[in-house]
Motif scaffolding. Structure first.
Motif, PDB file in Angstrom:
ATOM      1  N   LEU A  29       0.817  -1.216   0.000  1.00  0.00           N
ATOM      2  CA  LEU A  29       0.000   0.000   0.000  1.00  0.00           C
ATOM      3  C   LEU A  29       0.852   1.269   0.000  1.00  0.00           C
ATOM      4  O   LEU A  29       0.583   2.200  -0.768  1.00  0.00           O
ATOM      5  CB  LEU A  29      -0.935  -0.001   1.210  1.00  0.00           C
ATOM      6  N   VAL A  30       1.873   1.326   0.866  1.00  0.00           N
ATOM      7  CA  VAL A  30       2.684   2.557   0.959  1.00  0.00           C
ATOM      8  C   VAL A  30       3.356   2.899  -0.373  1.00  0.00           C
ATOM      9  O   VAL A  30       3.271   4.053  -0.824  1.00  0.00           O
ATOM     10  CB  VAL A  30       3.724   2.433   2.092  1.00  0.00           C
ATOM     11  N   PRO A  31       4.005   1.946  -1.075  1.00  0.00           N
ATOM     12  CA  PRO A  31       4.575   2.297  -2.388  1.00  0.00           C
ATOM     13  C   PRO A  31       3.522   2.730  -3.401  1.00  0.00           C
ATOM     14  O   PRO A  31       3.780   3.605  -4.232  1.00  0.00           O
ATOM     15  CB  PRO A  31       5.270   1.007  -2.829  1.00  0.00           C
ATOM     16  N   SER A  32       2.332   2.124  -3.334  1.00  0.00           N
ATOM     17  CA  SER A  32       1.273   2.510  -4.266  1.00  0.00           C
ATOM     18  C   SER A  32       0.855   3.960  -4.044  1.00  0.00           C
ATOM     19  O   SER A  32       0.655   4.718  -5.005  1.00  0.00           O
ATOM     20  CB  SER A  32       0.067   1.577  -4.107  1.00  0.00           C
ATOM     21  N   PHE A  33       0.742   4.357  -2.785  1.00  0.00           N
ATOM     22  CA  PHE A  33       0.360   5.740  -2.479  1.00  0.00           C
ATOM     23  C   PHE A  33       1.520   6.710  -2.707  1.00  0.00           C
ATOM     24  O   PHE A  33       1.288   7.904  -2.921  1.00  0.00           O
ATOM     25  CB  PHE A  33      -0.146   5.848  -1.042  1.00  0.00           C
ATOM     26  N   ALA A  34       2.761   6.214  -2.701  1.00  0.00           N
ATOM     27  CA  ALA A  34       3.903   7.092  -2.947  1.00  0.00           C
ATOM     28  C   ALA A  34       3.865   7.643  -4.364  1.00  0.00           C
ATOM     29  O   ALA A  34       4.135   8.831  -4.595  1.00  0.00           O
ATOM     30  CB  ALA A  34       5.203   6.326  -2.707  1.00  0.00           C
ATOM     31  N   ALA A  35       3.533   6.782  -5.343  1.00  0.00           N
ATOM     32  CA  ALA A  35       3.424   7.250  -6.725  1.00  0.00           C
ATOM     33  C   ALA A  35       2.260   8.230  -6.870  1.00  0.00           C
ATOM     34  O   ALA A  35       2.361   9.224  -7.598  1.00  0.00           O
ATOM     35  CB  ALA A  35       3.242   6.066  -7.669  1.00  0.00           C
ATOM     36  N   LEU A  36       1.151   7.955  -6.168  1.00  0.00           N
ATOM     37  CA  LEU A  36       0.013   8.876  -6.203  1.00  0.00           C
ATOM     38  C   LEU A  36       0.394  10.231  -5.634  1.00  0.00           C
ATOM     39  O   LEU A  36       0.066  11.290  -6.208  1.00  0.00           O
ATOM     40  CB  LEU A  36      -1.154   8.269  -5.408  1.00  0.00           C
ATOM     41  N   LYS A  37       1.119  10.221  -4.525  1.00  0.00           N
ATOM     42  CA  LYS A  37       1.578  11.471  -3.918  1.00  0.00           C
ATOM     43  C   LYS A  37       2.497  12.241  -4.863  1.00  0.00           C
ATOM     44  O   LYS A  37       2.378  13.462  -5.008  1.00  0.00           O
ATOM     45  CB  LYS A  37       2.306  11.159  -2.608  1.00  0.00           C
ATOM     46  N   GLU A  38       3.392  11.512  -5.520  1.00  0.00           N
ATOM     47  CA  GLU A  38       4.329  12.157  -6.433  1.00  0.00           C
ATOM     48  C   GLU A  38       3.603  12.790  -7.621  1.00  0.00           C
ATOM     49  O   GLU A  38       4.054  13.792  -8.176  1.00  0.00           O
ATOM     50  CB  GLU A  38       5.351  11.145  -6.930  1.00  0.00           C
ATOM     51  N   SER A  39       2.477  12.197  -8.016  1.00  0.00           N
ATOM     52  CA  SER A  39       1.732  12.723  -9.161  1.00  0.00           C
ATOM     53  C   SER A  39       0.850  13.908  -8.790  1.00  0.00           C
ATOM     54  O   SER A  39       0.374  14.623  -9.677  1.00  0.00           O
ATOM     55  CB  SER A  39       0.865  11.615  -9.770  1.00  0.00           C
ATOM     56  N   LEU A  40       0.618  14.119  -7.478  1.00  0.00           N
ATOM     57  CA  LEU A  40      -0.307  15.172  -7.041  1.00  0.00           C
ATOM     58  C   LEU A  40       0.388  16.341  -6.352  1.00  0.00           C
ATOM     59  O   LEU A  40      -0.263  17.348  -6.054  1.00  0.00           O
ATOM     60  CB  LEU A  40      -1.361  14.590  -6.084  1.00  0.00           C
TER      61      LEU A  40
END
Length: 557
Positions: free
Chosen positions: A25-36
């Motif tokens: 979960l944490v790596p998945s949300f890391a890419a989302l954070k980087e995109s936002l």
């Protein structure tokens, strides 16, 4: 099945939750954070750039239509083969069935490289046709989206072949005969009887093939230089330092794969059950007609030729600049270089070590999670099951970007270390990538476990450890071994994550082969590819031999 103390149960559940939360979960949300986020502020600028740029829109469209068409064409080829082996008898049937399974054990990079040697503009087949017909130039150039589709069909038709044949082998042919007696045509029998019975198999294979196609990286990278695909665009943006765009494209690709994954899962929940009495009536075998036999021979050549060319080129000592269609000088020089030069053989050692480490971690975690799920001791089982699907839904390039975004700085999940640029990032990526496989294998086998066996053993004074060793393990061993084998083989030859995350000190074999290709070392790359394929096939054949007694299907898979 097993009686856990409360403390043990809490500890095992905590291990599973921490692994899934921290490394899925944490790596998945890391890419989302980087995109936002950009410069500390929330922004949708990266998504606006994507949806306003024709190249990114074309990448999404190409990924979708090629993946959808792959499902259709691979489905047609694999299903036709399944019906052929179900209904016809012919010489060497067992051997031919094994030959047709070769693409499923062929590492993606090696398969694409073999297609380059055979079908590219400078490949053997176009140049042979040019010479035979006296043409001024080669008759076709194997590139673009159609080349990607061709490679995908080669790589993925086996999934439909296996799934559909397994379903057909359980069909009671008396149903077909009864329908024909009452006047039903062949087409109506197929639509009304056979198609509903193989529907779950078709849906399962379609799901796997679509997800694999959207995640495909090597074929678009080498054959579609002028046509953008999402996986290649993610790689290009990461290499170019555009991490926000790479993160946004990763999020879109994951959404595409995961949404379709869950749609297929829902569709596959629908089952058709026909009442059957007594033993199944087997299908009466027919001899092959000339047309069907010709099609089967063509299919065997389609499967074998790329591998044959790869093996041939591995022994070639003809200079790459030579204009000969086939090599004229042969020897074992390429293999000697691989075994004598550390630059060539060390990647094998690196891949073996990293794949072993990842597979052992998958084994330990998969057994724990599988036992908890099967024994209904998993807390929040529905939510955990959804998270377990994510590594399958997340393409390898997307996983690579996620891990870069998470571990490019000191992290508590890495015990305060920065993993990017170290040897440890790739075993972690392999571990995450293959989380579902051993877990699902173990849970599916143990879900039908007869609890009275362990209860009887406990009543006779056996300790929990002895029950596991003498009762549970013999039943689950084949599932554990097959899951471990699949995890090891996939990690050993993995390329998309490897090319994004590897460190120069621990280059894996897939990246080494890619580097040899880039440097024009086709003979060495062929030799490395043959050795890699040999390792994969040797492991697969060994596993088949070890567990042959448990196999029921006549095709031997």
């Amino acid at each position: 099945m097993l009686v856990f103390s409360r403390t043990t149960l809490i500890a095992l559940n905590l291990i599973v939750f921490l692994v899934l939360f921290g490394y899925v979960l944490v790596p998945s949300f890391a890419a989302l954070k980087e995109s936002l986020f950009a410069q500390g502020a929330i922004t949708f600028g990266y998504y606006e750039r994507i949806f306003s740029a024709s190249r990114y829109l074309a990448a999404m469209l190409n990924t979708l239509w090629v993946s959808a068409l792959t499902v259709v064409v691979a489905g047609a080829v694999g299903t036709a083969l399944a019906f052929l082996f179900w209904q016809y008898t012919f010489p060497f049937k067992q051997a031919i069935s094994q030959i047709l399974l070769l693409p499923i054990g062929l590492p993606p990079l090696i398969g694409v490289f073999a297609f380059q040697l055979l079908y590219s503009e400078s490949g053997v087949l176009p140049r042979a046709i040019q010479a035979a017909l006296g043409l001024s130039e080669v008759p076709f150039s194997f590139e673009g989206t159609w080349a990607v589709l061709f490679v995908h069909v080669y790589s993925f038709f086996v999934h439909f072949y296996l799934f559909v044949y397994a379903s057909l082998s359980k069909v009671d042919y008396a149903l077909v005969e009864a329908a024909r007696i009452f006047g039903a045509s062949r087409a109506k029998v197929f639509v009304k009887i056979l198609l509903p019975l193989i529907r779950p198999a078709l849906l399962s294979a379609s799901l796997i093939v679509f997800v694999l196609s959207t995640a495909s990286f090597t074929a678009p990278l080498l054959f579609a230089n002028k046509m953008p695909f999402l996986t290649v665009e993610i790689y290009n943006q990461k290499i170019g330092g555009e991490f926000g765009i790479a993160g946004a494209l990763t999020v879109l690709l994951v959404l595409m794969s995961s949404s379709l994954l869950f749609v297929f899962e829902k569709l596959n929940d629908v089952r058709m059950v026909l009442a059957q009495r007594g033993s199944l009536r087997s299908v009466p075998m027919k001899p092959l007609s000339l047309g069907v036999a010709t099609g089967l021979v063509g299919m065997v050549l389609f499967v074998v030729l790329p591998i044959a060319i790869l093996v041939l080129m591995s022994f070639s000592e003809t200079p790459a600049s030579s204009r000969n269609i086939l090599p004229t000088d042969f020897g074992i020089g390429n293999y000697v270089r691989v075994f004598k030069d550390a630059n060539f053989y060390k990647p094998f050692v690196n891949s073996f070590s990293m794949a072993t480490l990842a597979s052992v971690m998958n084994l330990l975690f998969g057994v724990i999670a599988g036992v908890l799920i099967a024994s209904r001791k998993m807390t929040f089982k529905s939510a955990v099951s959804v998270v377990f699907l994510l590594p399958f839904a997340i393409p390898a390039t997307a996983l690579g970007v996620n891990l870069i975004a998470t571990f490019n700085q000191p992290s508590l999940l890495a015990f305060g270390q920065t993993l990017v640029g170290t040897v440890w990032i790739l075993p972690l990526a392999y571990f995450i990538r293959h989380l579902p496989y051993i877990t699902r294998s173990v849970s599916s086998v143990l879900s039908s476990f007869d609890k009275s066996l362990s209860e009887a053993a406990a009543s006779l004074g056996a300790s929990p450890a002895r029950i596991v060793r003498r009762v549970v393990m013999p039943i689950a061993l084949s599932a554990i071994a097959s899951g471990f084998l699949f995890t090891f083989v996939s990690a050993f030859s993995e390329f998309p994550c490897s090319v994004l995350l590897y460190s120069p000190d621990a280059m894996p074999i897939s990246v080494a082969i890619f580097s040899s290709l880039r440097l024009g070392e086709f003979g060495v790359a062929s030799a490395q590819g043959v050795l890699l394929l040999g390792v994969v096939l040797a492991l697969t054949v060994s596993a088949q031999w070890i567990f042959k007694s448990t196999q029921k299907e006549p095709l031997g898979f």
